[in-house]
Design an enzyme around this catalytic site. Structure first.
Site, short mmCIF file in Angstrom:
data_model
loop_
_atom_site.label_atom_id
_atom_site.label_comp_id
_atom_site.label_asym_id
_atom_site.label_seq_id
_atom_site.Cartn_x
_atom_site.Cartn_y
_atom_site.Cartn_z
N ALA A 1 0.87 -1.17 0.00
CA ALA A 1 0.00 0.00 0.00
C ALA A 1 0.91 1.23 0.00
O ALA A 1 2.07 1.15 0.41
CB ALA A 1 -0.88 -0.01 1.24
N GLU B 1 4.43 -5.25 7.22
CA GLU B 1 3.69 -4.18 7.92
C GLU B 1 4.16 -3.98 9.35
O GLU B 1 4.15 -2.87 9.88
CB GLU B 1 2.19 -4.48 7.92
CG GLU B 1 1.50 -4.30 6.58
CD GLU B 1 1.52 -5.55 5.70
OE1 GLU B 1 2.28 -6.50 5.99
OE2 GLU B 1 0.76 -5.56 4.72
N GLY C 1 0.60 -4.92 0.87
CA GLY C 1 -0.56 -4.93 -0.01
C GLY C 1 -0.27 -5.55 -1.37
O GLY C 1 -1.19 -6.05 -2.03
#
Ligand code: CAA
Length: 258
Positions: free
Chosen positions: A66, A132, A109
């Protein structure tokens, strides 16, 4: 071919090729990219002439996650109100098969996007991970769920808790990817797999996808009944008659692909 802004969409025979195209950000998945990818794949799904989709990135990165720069300053209520990442779920609702062709980084992501596809073909240089935790967050596009279903608890915990990357060989050993191919022939191989799928009966391929996906969403007994009912329903289709007649007549089947 049609360049939107962050993706390139091309038609190759009966296959739509969607290429993530933010090289300056290693294809980081901002919300604009999400909208464009989902729109491109849904358009392919709605096109009677298309039987499969290949989603790919660049040689260096399928997608490095992301877009951290876009997310960094959001607060809780902004994330919650926007239901950040919800739009990606629409990708999992399309009915034709979607293949992720992964070269380079598929992180955060990016790994989660690949896992939303129906199968993953990896180049030898592919690197998968859920980093993450190094950013003070956890996966948010389904990683903790789809990775666990794909590779089991042991490997999923390892990746999600350490944030380490795995290479293509480990990803294949773990059951995350379907095949590993030489890096330079990734696209060719992925398009060939997609073309093979697109050469089958389209409604039957759609049901086959639906049946396998049901394994992820129901218990075994219910899933087996669902499969059997789909199987029975195929005996109301011309493609079952054609496929079984062609076998007995020792000729290739000519399926309905629309
Ligand atoms: N978001 C925004 N920008 C990113 C990005 C990301 N996820 N990944 C890379 N970029 C940008 C870099 O900031 C850099 O831009 P600038 O030139 O403006 O500095 C450009 O892409 C090139 O990246 P690098 O210079 O870092 O390239 P590298 O070859 O040195 O390193 C890398 C490659 C190891 C993949 C490194 O870029 C990296 O660690 N990226 C972040 C990976 C990550 O943490 N992903 C998870 C994101 S959070 C998430 O995905 C949440 C979720 O569950 C959905």
């Amino acid at each position: 071919s049609d360049l939107v802004e962050n993706v390139l969409v091309e038609r190759r025979g009966r296959v739509t090729l969607v290429t993530l195209n933010r090289p300056e950000a290693l294809n980081a998945l901002n919300l604009a990219t999400m909208t464009e990818v989902v729109a491109a794949v849904r358009a392919a799904d709605a096109d009677p002439g298309v039987g499969a989709v290949v989603l790919t990135g660049s040689a260096k990165a399928f997608a490095a996650g992301a877009d951290i720069k876009e997310m960094a300053s959001q607060d809780h209520l902004q994330m919650y109100r926007a239901d950040w990442f919800r739009g990606w779920e629409d990708l999992t609702r399309v009915r034709i098969p979607v293949i992720a062709a992964v070269s380079g980084y598929a992180l955060g992501g990016g790994c989660e996007l690949a896992m939303m596809c129906d199968l993953i073909i990896a180049a030898e240089n592919a690197k998968f991970g859920q980093p993450e935790i190094n950013l003070g967050v956890i996966p948010g596009m389904g990683g903790s769920q789809r990775l666990t279903r794909a590779v089991g608890k042991a490997k999923a915990m390892d990746l999600v808790l350490t944030g380490r990357m795995i290479d293509a060989a480990e990803a294949e050993r773990s059951g995350l990817v379907s095949r590993v191919v030489p890096t330079e022939s990734l696209l060719e191989e992925a398009l060939a797999v997609a073309e093979t799928i697109a050469s089958k009966s389209k409604p039957v391929a759609m049901m086959a996808k639906e049946a396998v996906n049901t394994a992820f969403e129901t218990g075994l007994a219910q899933g087996v009944v669902f499969e059997r009912r789909l199987f029975h329903s195929l005996f109301g289709t011309p493609d079952q008659m054609e496929g079984m007649a062609a076998f007995q007549e020792k000729r290739p089947a000519e399926f309905n692909q629309g």
